[in-house]
Design a protein around this motif. Structure first.
Motif, PDB file in Angstrom:
ATOM      1  N   TRP A 202       4.936  -4.426   7.946  1.00  0.00           N
ATOM      2  CA  TRP A 202       5.919  -3.407   8.265  1.00  0.00           C
ATOM      3  C   TRP A 202       5.727  -2.220   7.326  1.00  0.00           C
ATOM      4  O   TRP A 202       4.994  -2.304   6.339  1.00  0.00           O
ATOM      5  N   SER A 203       6.377  -1.107   7.641  1.00  0.00           N
ATOM      6  CA  SER A 203       6.101   0.129   6.903  1.00  0.00           C
ATOM      7  C   SER A 203       7.315   1.046   6.882  1.00  0.00           C
ATOM      8  O   SER A 203       8.269   0.878   7.660  1.00  0.00           O
ATOM      9  N   TYR A 204       7.248   2.068   5.984  1.00  0.00           N
ATOM     10  CA  TYR A 204       8.296   3.082   5.855  1.00  0.00           C
ATOM     11  C   TYR A 204       7.647   4.446   5.698  1.00  0.00           C
ATOM     12  O   TYR A 204       6.558   4.566   5.124  1.00  0.00           O
ATOM     13  N   PHE A 205       8.313   5.488   6.180  1.00  0.00           N
ATOM     14  CA  PHE A 205       7.860   6.868   5.974  1.00  0.00           C
ATOM     15  C   PHE A 205       8.970   7.635   5.261  1.00  0.00           C
ATOM     16  O   PHE A 205      10.160   7.426   5.517  1.00  0.00           O
ATOM     17  N   ILE A 206       8.570   8.538   4.337  1.00  0.00           N
ATOM     18  CA  ILE A 206       9.522   9.200   3.442  1.00  0.00           C
ATOM     19  C   ILE A 206       9.125  10.668   3.303  1.00  0.00           C
ATOM     20  O   ILE A 206       7.938  10.995   3.190  1.00  0.00           O
TER      21      ILE A 206
ATOM     22  N   LYS B 235       3.846  16.798   3.787  1.00  0.00           N
ATOM     23  CA  LYS B 235       4.721  16.292   2.735  1.00  0.00           C
ATOM     24  C   LYS B 235       5.308  14.955   3.179  1.00  0.00           C
ATOM     25  O   LYS B 235       6.382  14.883   3.777  1.00  0.00           O
ATOM     26  N   LYS B 236       4.595  13.879   2.847  1.00  0.00           N
ATOM     27  CA  LYS B 236       5.018  12.559   3.302  1.00  0.00           C
ATOM     28  C   LYS B 236       4.393  11.479   2.440  1.00  0.00           C
ATOM     29  O   LYS B 236       3.254  11.606   1.979  1.00  0.00           O
TER      30      LYS B 236
ATOM     31  N   GLU C 261       0.839  -1.196   0.000  1.00  0.00           N
ATOM     32  CA  GLU C 261       0.000   0.000   0.000  1.00  0.00           C
ATOM     33  C   GLU C 261       0.872   1.244   0.000  1.00  0.00           C
ATOM     34  O   GLU C 261       1.837   1.339   0.776  1.00  0.00           O
ATOM     35  N   TYR C 262       0.523   2.196  -0.861  1.00  0.00           N
ATOM     36  CA  TYR C 262       1.177   3.503  -0.881  1.00  0.00           C
ATOM     37  C   TYR C 262       0.187   4.521  -0.342  1.00  0.00           C
ATOM     38  O   TYR C 262      -0.906   4.690  -0.891  1.00  0.00           O
ATOM     39  N   HIS C 263       0.556   5.183   0.749  1.00  0.00           N
ATOM     40  CA  HIS C 263      -0.263   6.238   1.339  1.00  0.00           C
ATOM     41  C   HIS C 263       0.330   7.581   0.910  1.00  0.00           C
ATOM     42  O   HIS C 263       1.419   7.947   1.353  1.00  0.00           O
ATOM     43  N   ILE C 264      -0.373   8.275   0.038  1.00  0.00           N
ATOM     44  CA  ILE C 264       0.069   9.578  -0.447  1.00  0.00           C
ATOM     45  C   ILE C 264      -0.646  10.637   0.386  1.00  0.00           C
ATOM     46  O   ILE C 264      -1.859  10.841   0.259  1.00  0.00           O
TER      47      ILE C 264
END
Length: 535
Positions: free
Chosen positions: A410-414, A285-286, A277-280
């Motif tokens: 699991w997940s990542y934040f950018i 700004k993330k 999943e991509y959370h836009i």
């Protein structure tokens, strides 16, 4: 925070914290595992010691949850109720910031089929987005603004007598290009990845053009000889893309829009064993990337990587480690590991005018420049600004589990910015790794209009000091602070409080023993100190 506000803490509370830390240390000690755990993965000794080791983690988890409920019960007494149900949000960081607060709200207080508003002290609505729902309640994500440092803010829940409309969703995309206020990006629908990422503020592409592995790409690796890694030699690798990746759905939200892909990987078991999943985000700004994997049981050597091929011209890679920041391959003890790194809070691809910052709540292991497993080259620095997360592997031959199995998430934040300071990266990472604490408050008999709807327990200055930890001092009216300077500039520590009168500031060593000296509360660039506040 509760102690600094005047609360009476439960007897022996710090002993409980010490017990939890001790359990985590026993779990973390890698030699607490059978020496033949990989060569004899289903042996009696392997499973006995594996179960014992895991029990330490569950012990700490269980007691932390119980103590957390006790603490939130203490803290909620300092937040006045309103004439309707409300949510108290606590910020344990030492700066005010805006971000996501997750809260579970019972359907009796917030029915799933009714229109509602969650409002701050000024009456402004805050965005709210539903997450996982159960029969009795729903997890809500609310975007709260400027919650006071080391303090709280309260938000009213007003339910309307009208049905709630359903959110927009779609099972297909009209095009692969997506834009919001900050980013323009292109999805690769066949691979379930982001092939291009353009930063509108910086006016530049952030990804390697035509990268072998695109942003968010799940990589499954097998090797021919586990023993090669013990001999510090290079095994033969096979790396595979997921199979049958497809776009599943788009869901519009008040805080983020979700783009979900499903597929199958040889690392998993069953149909549709991988979800990406991509959370836009629409409120800041993330970008967030979330993975769910139904992992098969496999004792043969294997690994999983996730690709983040950032391309920053003249860039270098920096990361946060326990106690400070380093440049990968440069600020290290000669001969220490440069094939992989344990990232404490963030990794940043940084040049003189831009940086991309990312981190993960769950996965600390990363490789920089390329996938370097088996390289073993002393003094090597990252070949590029590409990054690869390393969620799992079973390459080691003793003490560790020979297999990793079951449902995993699991997940990542950018983010990206023209602010290239370590302080910016540190604050972004801590805001995403250290959650707001929340508590739902029942409606009171009436609302006290003079009672504060927000407040601060302690104010620490200046803003280039990071509060790493804070703990009550048993038997004293005091708390111990662990502080670190994050921006590479001097800092003179100062503290104020509306709750208590601070009578003494004492610089201590790690054991709490006072340390004498001149300018004790002044920090050199990057310095860490322990300071006791007494009242």
């Amino acid at each position: 925070l509760a102690k600094s506000a005047g609360a009476e803490l439960p007897q022996g509370v710090m002993g409980k914290v010490s017990d939890m830390n001790e359990a985590l240390l026993f779990y973390d000690e890698h030699t607490f595992g059978y020496c033949e755990s990989v060569r004899d993965p289903y042996g009696r000794e392997t499973w006995e010691q594996r179960s014992l080791k895991q029990s330490y983690a569950w012990e700490a988890y269980r007691h932390a949850g119980l103590l957390g409920e006790t603490v939130m019960g203490l803290l909620q007494s300092f937040v006045p109720k309103t004439d309707v149900p409300s949510v108290a949000v606590f910020n344990t960081l030492n700066w005010s910031y805006s971000g996501i607060a997750k809260v579970y709200i019972d359907h009796q207080l917030l029915p799933r089929d009714k229109v509602f508003e969650i409002t701050d002290a000024s009456g402004r609505c805050v965005p709210a987005q539903a997450g996982e729902s159960r029969s009795d309640g729903t997890y809500w994500y609310i975007y709260v603004r400027d919650v006071p440092a080391l303090g709280f803010a309260r938000y009213r829940i007003d339910v309307k007598d009208e049905p709630r409309p359903s959110g927009a969703s779609a099972g297909s995309l009209s095009g692969t290009h997506v834009e919001n206020e900050w980013y323009g990006l292109d999805f690769n629908l066949q691979r379930g990845t982001i092939s291009r990422l353009y930063d509108k503020d910086l006016q530049r592409q952030l990804l390697t053009e035509s990268a072998e592995w695109e942003l968010g790409e799940f990589i499954y690796e097998t090797i021919d000889d586990r023993g090669a890694l013990e001999r510090y030699t290079y095994p033969r690798f096979t790396r595979r893309h997921p199979e049958k990746m497809r776009f599943e759905t788009y869901e519009e939200g008040a805080i983020w829009d979700t783009y979900r892909f499903k597929g199958e990987t040889a690392a998993g078991i069953g149909h549709d064993n991988l979800t990406v999943e991509y959370h836009i985000y629409k409120v800041e700004k993330k970008i967030e990337v979330v993975y769910s994997l139904r992992k098969k049981t496999e004792t043969e050597p294997e690994a999983v990587y996730v690709s983040f091929p950032y391309q920053i011209e003249d860039g270098r890679i920096f990361l946060d480690v326990p106690g400070g920041n380093i440049e990968a391959g440069v600020d290290q003890i000669p001969g220490s590991s440069n094939d992989w790194y344990t990232v404490q809070n963030f990794a940043a691809a940084r040049s003189s005018d831009v940086q991309v910052v990312m981190g993960s709540l769950e996965i600390p292991l990363m490789q920089f420049g390329a996938i370097n497993t088996g390289r073993y080259q002393a003094g090597a620095v990252p070949q590029t600004t590409n990054m690869y997360s390393w969620p799992m592997n079973n390459y080691w031959t003793t003490n560790f589990n020979a297999d990793q199995t079951g449902g995993l998430q699991w997940s990542y934040f950018i983010t990206s910015s023209a602010d290239t300071t370590a302080g910016f990266a540190t604050r972004f990472a801590w805001e995403n790794r250290i959650p707001f604490l929340t508590r739902v408050l029942q409606a009171g008999d009436r609302e006290d209009k003079d009672a504060p709807s927000c407040g601060t327990f302690l104010t620490l200055r200046p803003d280039n000091l990071l509060l790493v930890n804070m703990a009550p001092v048993e038997g004293e009216r005091a708390v111990m602070l662990h502080l670190r300077e994050t921006d590479g500039r001097p800092a003179a520590f100062a503290v104020t409080s509306d709750k208590v009168k601070i009578r003494k500031v004492t610089v201590c060593d790690v054991t709490g023993k006072p340390v004498g000296g001149k300018d004790e509360a002044e920090f050199n660039p990057w310095e860490s100190k322990f300071i006791k506040l007494s009242w």
